[in-house]
Each structure stands twice: as structure tokens, then as C-alpha cells.
Write an enzyme that holds these catalytic residues in place. Structure first.
Site, PDB file in Angstrom:
ATOM      1  N   CYS A   1      31.321  24.089  14.458  1.00 43.17           N
ATOM      2  CA  CYS A   1      30.460  23.895  13.295  1.00 43.17           C
ATOM      3  C   CYS A   1      31.342  24.178  12.085  1.00 43.17           C
ATOM      4  O   CYS A   1      31.888  25.282  11.962  1.00 43.17           O
ATOM      5  CB  CYS A   1      29.290  24.870  13.323  1.00 43.17           C
ATOM      6  SG  CYS A   1      28.488  24.964  11.727  1.00 43.17           S
TER       7      CYS A   1
ATOM      8  N   LYS B   1      42.132  43.066  54.119  1.00 42.41           N
ATOM      9  CA  LYS B   1      43.070  42.364  53.240  1.00 42.41           C
ATOM     10  C   LYS B   1      42.708  42.762  51.817  1.00 42.41           C
ATOM     11  O   LYS B   1      41.682  42.341  51.280  1.00 42.41           O
ATOM     12  CB  LYS B   1      42.952  40.851  53.433  1.00 42.41           C
ATOM     13  CG  LYS B   1      43.946  40.083  52.593  1.00 42.41           C
ATOM     14  CD  LYS B   1      43.965  38.627  52.985  1.00 42.41           C
ATOM     15  CE  LYS B   1      45.022  37.864  52.219  1.00 42.41           C
ATOM     16  NZ  LYS B   1      44.865  37.903  50.772  1.00 42.41           N
TER      17      LYS B   1
HETATM   18  N1  NAD Z   1      42.461  31.305  41.901  1.00 45.06           N
HETATM   19  C1  NAD Z   1      43.621  30.729  41.728  1.00 45.06           C
HETATM   20  O1  NAD Z   1      43.828  29.904  40.837  1.00 45.06           O
HETATM   21  C2  NAD Z   1      44.768  31.092  42.626  1.00 45.06           C
HETATM   22  C3  NAD Z   1      46.038  30.540  42.410  1.00 45.06           C
HETATM   23  C4  NAD Z   1      47.080  30.924  43.269  1.00 45.06           C
HETATM   24  C5  NAD Z   1      46.831  31.823  44.300  1.00 45.06           C
HETATM   25  N2  NAD Z   1      45.576  32.320  44.466  1.00 45.06           N
HETATM   26  C6  NAD Z   1      45.251  33.276  45.583  1.00 45.06           C
HETATM   27  O2  NAD Z   1      46.431  33.758  46.145  1.00 45.06           O
HETATM   28  C7  NAD Z   1      46.524  33.322  47.485  1.00 45.06           C
HETATM   29  C8  NAD Z   1      47.949  32.921  47.775  1.00 45.06           C
HETATM   30  O3  NAD Z   1      48.715  34.015  47.528  1.00 45.06           O
HETATM   31  P1  NAD Z   1      49.560  34.724  48.630  1.00 45.06           P
HETATM   32  O4  NAD Z   1      50.625  33.844  49.069  1.00 45.06           O
HETATM   33  O5  NAD Z   1      49.924  36.049  48.075  1.00 45.06           O
HETATM   34  O6  NAD Z   1      48.597  34.864  49.874  1.00 45.06           O
HETATM   35  P2  NAD Z   1      47.496  35.855  50.189  1.00 45.06           P
HETATM   36  O7  NAD Z   1      47.246  36.809  49.077  1.00 45.06           O
HETATM   37  O8  NAD Z   1      46.301  35.114  50.595  1.00 45.06           O
HETATM   38  O9  NAD Z   1      48.134  36.609  51.452  1.00 45.06           O
HETATM   39  C9  NAD Z   1      49.365  37.310  51.495  1.00 45.06           C
HETATM   40  C10 NAD Z   1      49.297  38.620  50.827  1.00 45.06           C
HETATM   41  O10 NAD Z   1      48.221  39.390  51.296  1.00 45.06           O
HETATM   42  C11 NAD Z   1      48.441  40.708  50.887  1.00 45.06           C
HETATM   43  N3  NAD Z   1      47.837  41.677  51.797  1.00 45.06           N
HETATM   44  C12 NAD Z   1      46.757  42.416  51.498  1.00 45.06           C
HETATM   45  N4  NAD Z   1      46.417  43.216  52.497  1.00 45.06           N
HETATM   46  C13 NAD Z   1      47.324  43.008  53.480  1.00 45.06           C
HETATM   47  C14 NAD Z   1      47.502  43.565  54.764  1.00 45.06           C
HETATM   48  N5  NAD Z   1      46.672  44.476  55.246  1.00 45.06           N
HETATM   49  N6  NAD Z   1      48.535  43.106  55.488  1.00 45.06           N
HETATM   50  C15 NAD Z   1      49.383  42.164  55.030  1.00 45.06           C
HETATM   51  N7  NAD Z   1      49.255  41.601  53.812  1.00 45.06           N
HETATM   52  C16 NAD Z   1      48.229  42.014  53.040  1.00 45.06           C
HETATM   53  C17 NAD Z   1      49.935  40.842  50.732  1.00 45.06           C
HETATM   54  O11 NAD Z   1      50.187  41.066  49.392  1.00 45.06           O
HETATM   55  C18 NAD Z   1      50.471  39.502  51.075  1.00 45.06           C
HETATM   56  O12 NAD Z   1      51.567  39.144  50.295  1.00 45.06           O
HETATM   57  C19 NAD Z   1      45.575  32.160  47.611  1.00 45.06           C
HETATM   58  O13 NAD Z   1      45.095  32.028  48.918  1.00 45.06           O
HETATM   59  C20 NAD Z   1      44.491  32.536  46.647  1.00 45.06           C
HETATM   60  O14 NAD Z   1      43.585  33.425  47.245  1.00 45.06           O
HETATM   61  C21 NAD Z   1      44.552  31.985  43.671  1.00 45.06           C
HETATM   62 ZN    ZN Z   2      26.531  26.111  12.046  1.00 44.12          ZN
END
Ligand code: NAD
Ligand code: ZN
Length: 675
Positions: free
Chosen positions: A426, A118
């Protein structure tokens, strides 16, 4: 309603708002405030609450939406098949449950899974018609995204023509990302140039693909791995075959995917890459497990948010325990005091870490750190480590929490906190050493006056020798002064003086930025330079004139006015002017404005610009706004509901009609920073 119901409603509402806030930071601003793991925990808690109390669920809950709204900056493109997210888990037990669930739906079939990395980047969909690349679109909210074809092609190598495509039209979906090596090289370069660093490769990938200014994107090398092929009619039987076709057509794929027949093979794959993921050229945050046969995928279907035939196993961020040794309080050039935790060095994600910033006084008070505490430090893909926990069981008795100081650790002046702000300052601008030295370092940095021969050590030496206290003193340095400093010889002393001399040629906007006026970054400095054209006009500008500039709000305007009214700054400016710095816009710069002497007509309403902001940008770019179309007009900028008569006349006269995005490209929007 019972009191306990109220508490649950409040928790659901608070979590919903918090997740929306983090979605905005992550997807729109490309600057997450918390780790992905911490974010996923919040979502998990909300999912559980919504399952138990479905009647309290907020409408449009973030547990059911995908990504964020498209930017509306470029034309919206609908996805014929929605681009979904993935179900995800940090638990191996849930992978076992996933496999069991899949097998239950098709109990008679032999089922195989493809395990693949991923990648932590940005999802894109690439459309082909008759074997030709026609559009590159972001995921957006899953149903429609932004067309970013031009930008994406500028920074990624992609097959634009596929010779032996067996289908008329299809979509390749995959992940755009920056390799670890490119990210490091890019950040190293930024560090040398004194520019702020990107926190992780995902942020810079999203920032690049969202960039308004195509020129900014130049030099950023992104890559793309294809991970799926969508065709209107069934064409292949398995996901594995699709990956093979993508590789054949010239798409990069991570060739480490593996077909697994059962849970034990899946677990072996997950464990192997948990150990070896740091060796991959690209950051991965987990493993995606997909049902291989397309027929079986169809049978399993999808929820509104994710397919039921796939799941992502996410790796926990790397963490390590250490012992808190101390908290120091650093004073920045603007007087902001930041607590920094120092702990026994530990190795995290391949590098030694021994410090973590704690951001502000509230965070320090909330966490009540004690020297000797056992702390848990986390470092994901981010370069900045964070303290994510304290083991209270290990705390030694009779110790006191470390408190935020009441007075400046450098100059002992009582600290000041503005109402509603979490930050302490400061206020001793005139004599507080780190502030004065910080201002000098800001002044000489590459983005400002670019006096590269001067770094922190030379600033210290010049200060100790009482040669330099303000930026203007740099221009009074003589050879006899520099040669007496430790480490300087004839050649290096001459080089330093030559470097200072040549900085006098830096344009007016760089001088403005170099002054270090609060809130005036390099883009705002450009806007001010273009608007006022000379320092004298800016110095005399009333609040109302500053407020009339669309990018400037009340706080910034007040800071600018206060800066120019301060007698110390007036003295500094007078000194810098007599030293020969550029205090006005050069004629040459005006002639170089992107739309110098052009005549423009605007029609309709716009997504991104208010009408006033658009008019302002046109003027700032050196063009003149005219109301009616004639042969003398150079461009028409057309928005929604643009007047049909105007457009027809423009077409008849062969006047180029620009969309909002074309206009922004033309004026190199980011470099003028108009809105
Ligand atoms: N840190 C933060 O504040 C914050 C905020 C929002 C979202 N997020 C992150 O984003 C995630 C949510 O975003 P999301 O909906 O895109 O989910 P996700 O990124 O966890 O999963 C879906 C995505 O994975 C990707 N991907 C990468 N390799 C892949 C593969 N081999 N096959 C299929 N897909 C693959 C694709 O882009 C797909 O859209 C959260 O779980 C979190 O990790 C973080
Ligand atoms: Zn100072």
C-alpha cells in the site's frame, strides 16, 4: 531426442536445482523454506528418476552429496573417516526390507540392532588426543568441516579431559541441539525484547554454532548427545558398548536406546516413540536403527552417502484437517500486504493453532482457496504452521476463490507491485493506519528506543485520542494528556512520561534503526552510524558514498536517499532533533570502538573478506591501516599467501599475527556488521 526425454531431463534439472536451493537455505542460511517432509519427498522423486534414467543424472547430484560446503570462515579440518548421512524412510515396509537385506549379507550370524532416537540438531565430531579434547569439527561436506572448538565450548558442557581413556586418540560423534525448554525460554525472552523468533531448535543450534560473533553465542545453552565412538583401532565389539563408554566418560546420551533382535521389536519401539516423543526434553524427528556388532557393520560397508548398516525411520510431521473460515489481509509497517488464513482451531504438536500466513499473492492465486475448504495443516518442529493441502472433493459448489484485493484493506488506496516482486504494497505512507501504527510500534520497541511502557494498546489509545500520529508526537505528550487515557493512573502516567524522556539517551544507531527506513535493520543502522557519525552527514550523503559501503547495494542505497529526500521525513527528523534525540555518535562510543588507535598491517588474500571490505572493517573498528611492519604496529592480519618476509619481521618484533577469524572475533564482527 524424444519429447518425453526432454520432459524427464527438464524435471531432473529442475529438481536438482530446487534441492540445491533448499540445501543452501537449510544448511547455510539456517532458514528452511519448506518442511523436512516436503524436502524428503523432492529427494525421493529425484532418486527414483535417477535410478530409472541414470544417463540423465546431473553431475554432482545432491542425491550423492552430504550437507553443504564448509563455511571457509575457520580452518578446514579433514575427517579421517567421512561423516556420512543416513539412509532414511517414512515407510515401515522399508524397515522390514532393511532388516531382510542386513540378514541376507550375514545369513549365518545372529544379528541385533540398536534403536535410538534421531535427534534433530547438528552433527559434530569431537576429537580427543591423549585423553584431551583438541577439536570440535562440523560435518561440512562429510570429508571436511569447520573447526568450531571455541564457539562450541562456549555454549556446551563437554568433557574436556577423559581420565581413563584406554586409547590415545579417538572421536566422539553426536548431535548438538537445544532442548525444548531452553528453546522456549530463549524465544519467550526474544518476544519480550521485540526480537524476531527462531523457527525451531535446529535452526538456532546451527545459527549458534555458525555464529561469527562469539559474544552473540553467550547465553545460548546447547547440549550434546554422543551417538558414536570412532577409534583408529578396533577397541569394542558393539555399538551398545560404545554408548555405555560415552555415558561413563560423562557424555549425555539418550538412555532410551534399546537393543532389538527382530523387526517386530523394532516396530514396537518405533510405535512407542511415535506416541510419546512429545514427552522427551528434546525434539526428535525419527528413530535410527543400527546394526549392533561392529564386525557386521564392516561387512555391510557404506555407500558414498550413508552406511548400509543403519537406517533412519522418520516420523511424518503432525498434520490435522480443519475448515478454512476466512483469509484476512494484514498491512505491515512498510506497507506490505500479507494474506493470513484463519481456520477452525486444531491441536498440533501440543498447541492450538488457528492461523497460518500465506506469504504472498502468488501463493494465494496458485492455491485458489475457497471459504469452507477442508484444508490440511502441518506443524513439524516449526512454530509456524503451514497449509499443505486442500481437499477438493469436499469443496462446496458455487463458491468463488478468495482473491487478493486490488486496494488496501485498511485505507482503500490501490495496491502497488514492483516489477519482478511477488509482494503488494500500500503506497499510502502518510495516512494508512496500520502502517503508521506499525511504525510507532517499531520506534518504541526494545531494540530501538526501548519505550517499554508503550505497547500496541497504548498506541491505539494515543491514536484514538489524537495525541500521537508520528514518533515525534510522543515527545510532546504532557501529564494532562496521558492521565485522561483509559487505564492510566498518576503512577503509570508518570512512568510512561519518564520512559519517553529516558529514551532520549538512546545512541545514534538506535535512533537510526527506530526510524524504520526500509531495509535498515539494527546492524545496518550501526554501520551507517559509524560511517557518517551524524544525521546531517547521512542526510546529505550522495548515492555514491552509500554505494561505497560494502554492505550496501543499489536498492538499499536508493531507499536511504529517497527516505532523506522525502519532505515528510525531513519534517519528522527536524521534530525529533528538537525533541533532543541523539543525532550523532557520542565521543564515548568512538573511544569504545574495539580497535581504537591500533595500527594494523594486512598481508595475503582472504576467504571471507575482499581486501576492500577488510580495509573498511579495520577503519570502522577505529584502527589505522599501515603498509609496513615496525615496532609501532599492533597486529598483522595474515591471509593465504601472506608475505613470508612480513611474517618473519612481525614474529621477530613479537607482533601478534591474526587469522581472519581472530580478527572477526576481535572486532565483534556481527555487532559491527561490516561486509
Ligand atoms: N527443509 C529443508 O529445506 C531441508 C533442506 C535440506 C535438508 N533438510 C533435512 O536434512 C536432512 C538431510 O540431512 P542429513 O544428510 O544431515 O540427514 P539426516 O539429518 O536425515 O540424517 C543424518 C544425521 O542424523 C543425525 N543423527 C541424529 N541422531 C542420530 C543418531 N542417533 N545416530 C546417528 N545419526 C543421528 C546426524 O547428525 C546425522 O548426520 C533431510 O532429510 C531433511 O530432513 C531439510
Ligand atoms: Zn493502506
Amino acid at each position: 531426442m524424444q519429447a518425453s526425454d526432454k520432459a524427464i531431463i527438464n524435471e531432473i534439472k529442475a529438481l536438482t536445482d530446487l534441492i540445491r536451493h533448499h540445501n543452501f537455505c537449510y544448511f547455510q542460511k539456517n532458514a528452511a523454506e519448506i518442511s523436512d517432509y516436503a524436502y524428503d519427498q523432492l529427494v525421493e522423486r529425484l532418486v527414483q528418476l535417477e535410478k530409472t534414467y541414470p544417463h540423465f543424472k546431473e553431475p554432482n547430484s545432491p542425491t550423492e552429496t552430504i550437507g553443504e560446503k564448509p563455511s571457509y570462515r575457520s580452518p578446514l579440518v579433514h575427517h579421517p573417516l567421512p561423516m556420512l548421512s543416513l539412509a532414511k524412510t517414512y515407510s515401515e515396509a522399508e524397515i522390514v526390507q532393511f532388516v531382510a537385506r542386513v540378514k541376507k549379507i550375514a545369513p549365518d550370524l545372529s544379528i541385533s540392532f540398536v534403536c535410538e532416537p534421531k535427534i534433530d540438531g547438528v552433527a559434530l565430531c569431537i576429537r580427543y588426543e591423549s585423553g584431551k579434547l583438541v577439536a570440535i569439527v562440523t560435518r561440512g561436506d562429510g570429508t571436511a568441516g569447520d573447526d568450531i572448538t571455541q564457539r562450541a565450548l562456549q555454549c556446551m558442557q563437554l568433557p574436556t579431559v577423559i581420565e581413563d581413556a584406554p586409547l590415545a586418540s579417538f572421536e566422539v560423534r553426536g548431535e548438538a541441539f537445544m532442548s525444548k525448554a531452553s528453546f522456549k525460554a530463549f524465544n519467550d525472552k526474544r518476544k519480550k525484547e521485540g526480537k524476531p523468533l527462531w523457527a525451531n531448535p535446529r535452526n538456532i543450534t546451527a545459527g549458534t554454532l555458525n555464529a561469527l560473533d562469539i559474544d552473540l553465542v553467550e547465553g545460548r545453552q546447547l547440549a550434546f548427545y554422543g551417538y558414536s565412538l570412532y577409534t583408529p583401532k578396533p577397541f569394542l565389539a558393539t555399538h551398545q558398548e560404545a554408548l555405555a563408554w560415552l555415558a561413563k566418560w560423562g557424555f549425555s546420551t539418550l538412555p532410551i536406546y534399546k537393543v532389538c533382535k527382530d523387526v517386530s521389536a523394532i516396530m514396537t519401539y518405533i510405535h512407542y516413540w511415535a506416541e510419546h516423543k512429545n514427552e522427551l526434553p528434546v525434539g526428535i524427528d525419527g528413530i535410527v536403527i543400527k546394526v549392533n556388532e561392529f564386525d557386521q557393520q564392516q561387512l555391510l560397508g557404506a555407500t558414498a552417502k550413508a552406511p548400509r548398516w543403519a537406517i533412519a525411520y522418520k516420523y511424518q510431521p503432525e498434520t490435522a484437517h480443519s475448515t478454512l473460515e476466512n483469509i484476512t489481509f494484514q498491512v505491515g509497517r512498510s506497507g506490505v500486504v500479507t494474506p493470513v488464513a484463519h481456520f477452525k482451531p486444531v491441536v498440533l504438536a501440543g498447541t492450538y493453532v488457528s492461523r497460518a500466513s500465506l506469504y504472498n499473492a502468488e501463493e494465494l492465486a496458485r492455491r485458489a482457496f475457497h471459504v469452507g475448504d477442508t484444508i490440511l495443516i502441518e506443524k513439524g518442529g516449526d512454530i509456524i504452521p503451514k497449509i499443505v493441502g486442500i481437499n477438493l472433493a469436499h469443496r462446496k459448489a458455487a463458491q468463488q476463490p478468495i482473491l487478493f484485493p486490488q486496494s488496501c484493506p485498511a485505507c482503500a488506496t490501490p495496491l502497488y507491485r514492483a516489477a519482478g516482486e511477488a509482494i503488494y504494497y500500500c503506497p499510502n505512507k502518510q495516512r494508512c493506519l496500520p502502517q503508521l501504527k506499525g511504525l510507532l510500534l517499531h520506534f518504541v520497541q526494545r531494540r530501538a528506543m526501548a519505550i517499554d511502557a508503550i505497547g500496541p494498546k497504548t498506541i491505539d489509545a494515543l491514536w484514538e485520542a489524537k495525541l500521537v500520529q508520528t514518533a515525534a508526537d510522543l515527545y510532546k505528550l504532557r501529564y494532562e494528556d496521558v492521565i485522561q487515557l483509559a487505564g492510566f493512573q498518576a503512577l503509570s502516567a508518570r512512568k510512561l512520561l519518564a520512559n519517553i524522556q529516558s529514551s532520549k539517551a538512546r545512541p545514534f544507531d538506535r535512533v537510526l534503526f527506530a526510524l524504520g527506513i526500509k531495509h535498515v535493520g539494527d546492524t545496518l543502522a550501526k554501520t551507517l552510524a559509524l560511517h557518517f557519525a551524524c544525521m546531517e552527514r547521512l542526510q546529505q550523503a550522495p548515492l555514491s558514498e552509500l554505494l561505497a559501503i560494502p554492505t550496501i547495494g543499489a536498492t538499499i542505497a536508493q531507499h536511504i536517499v529517497a527516505y532523506f529526500q522525502d519532505p515528510d521525513q525531513q519534517a519528522l527528523l527536524a521534530d525529533l532533533q528538537s525533541a533532543g534525540l541523539q543525532f550523532s555518535l557520542q565521543q564515548q562510543a568512538i573511544a569504545e570502538l574495539p580497535l581504537s588507535a591500533k595500527k594494523i598491517v594486512i598481508s595475503g588474500t582472504f576467504h571471507y573478506f575482499t581486501r576492500e571490505a577488510l580495509m573498511y572493517c579495520i577503519e570502522q573498528a577505529g584502527a589505522t591501516l599501515v603498509t609496513s611492519i615496525s615496532a609501532k604496529v599492533d597486529y598483522v592480519i595474515a591471509g593465504q599467501k601472506a608475505g613470508p618476509a612480513k611474517l618473519a619481521k612481525a614474529k621477530a618484533l613479537a607482533i601478534p599475527i591474526l587469522g581472519e577469524q581472530d580478527f572477526m572475533n576481535l572486532i565483534r564482527y556481527e555487532s559491527l556488521s561490516c561486509i
